[in-house]
Design an enzyme around this catalytic site. Structure first.
Site, PDB file in Angstrom:
ATOM      1  N   GLY A  65       0.816  -1.213   0.000  1.00 28.88           N
ATOM      2  CA  GLY A  65       0.000   0.000   0.000  1.00 28.88           C
ATOM      3  C   GLY A  65       0.848   1.260   0.000  1.00 28.88           C
ATOM      4  N   CYS A  66       1.927   1.235   0.773  1.00 31.57           N
ATOM      5  CA  CYS A  66       2.799   2.411   0.885  1.00 31.57           C
ATOM      6  C   CYS A  66       3.557   2.648  -0.418  1.00 31.57           C
ATOM      7  CB  CYS A  66       3.764   2.243   2.059  1.00 31.57           C
ATOM      8  SG  CYS A  66       2.883   2.040   3.626  1.00 31.57           S
ATOM      9  N   THR A  67       3.910   1.569  -1.101  1.00 29.05           N
ATOM     10  CA  THR A  67       4.588   1.681  -2.391  1.00 29.05           C
ATOM     11  C   THR A  67       3.633   2.278  -3.425  1.00 29.05           C
ATOM     12  OG1 THR A  67       6.027  -0.179  -1.848  1.00 29.05           O
ATOM     13  CG2 THR A  67       5.792   0.371  -4.190  1.00 29.05           C
TER      14      THR A  67
END
EC number: 1.11.1.24
Length: 158
Positions: free
Chosen positions: A44-46
């Site tokens: 998700g952060c990527t």
């Protein structure tokens, strides 16, 4: 004491990628997007970082700087930034000072276990250093476009 909409965000300085020290007051006259994410190099952060990367020119056109923040250290941030080609700085908030200022540390559940972690959140600060908008419990899909629209609106109004 966390910051609220319409209030001045207290000036802060924090270590960031590119061997820089980010100081909020250095950005007066520009809007600032600060997005908090749980952990470097997670799916998700990527995706979220990639969406900000891909829209950086649009944010710049709206007089807006992008800054990412997590509790990861600078080495992890540098690796994450290089691997994903991020074109903005990532702030290391190991002591959670910024997390506390923006009240993003929340009790989370993972595999039935509770732990304290960063709740994915984004904040838009106006050219005078006041908090203009906030998004909490962010879902990644479509989020960056929503923030960009708000940045454009705020820029057009100023």
């Amino acid at each position: 004491m966390s910051v609220s909409i319409g209030q001045h965000v207290p000036d802060f300085s924090a270590p960031a990628t590119g061997d820089t020290q980010i100081t909020l007051s250095d950005y007066r006259g520009r809007q600032v997007v600060i997005y908090f994410y749980p952990k470097d190099s997670t799916p998700g952060c990527t995706t979220e970082g990639g969406d900000f990367r891909d829209h950086k020119a649009d944010f710049e056109a709206a007089n807006t700087v992008i800054l990412g923040v997590s509790r990861d250290g600078l080495r992890a941030h540098e690796n994450f930034k290089a691997k994903q080609g991020f074109n903005f700085e990532l702030i290391s908030d190991k002591d959670e000072a910024l997390c506390q200022l923006f009240d993003v540390i929340k009790l989370k559940k993972l595999y039935g276990k509770e732990h304290l972690g960063i709740e994915r959140s984004t904040f838009l600060i106006d050219t005078d250093g006041k908090l203009a908008r906030e998004w909490r419990k962010v879902k990644v899909k479509g989020h960056v476009e929503e923030v960009l629209d708000a940045a454009r609106e705020l820029n057009a109004a100023s």
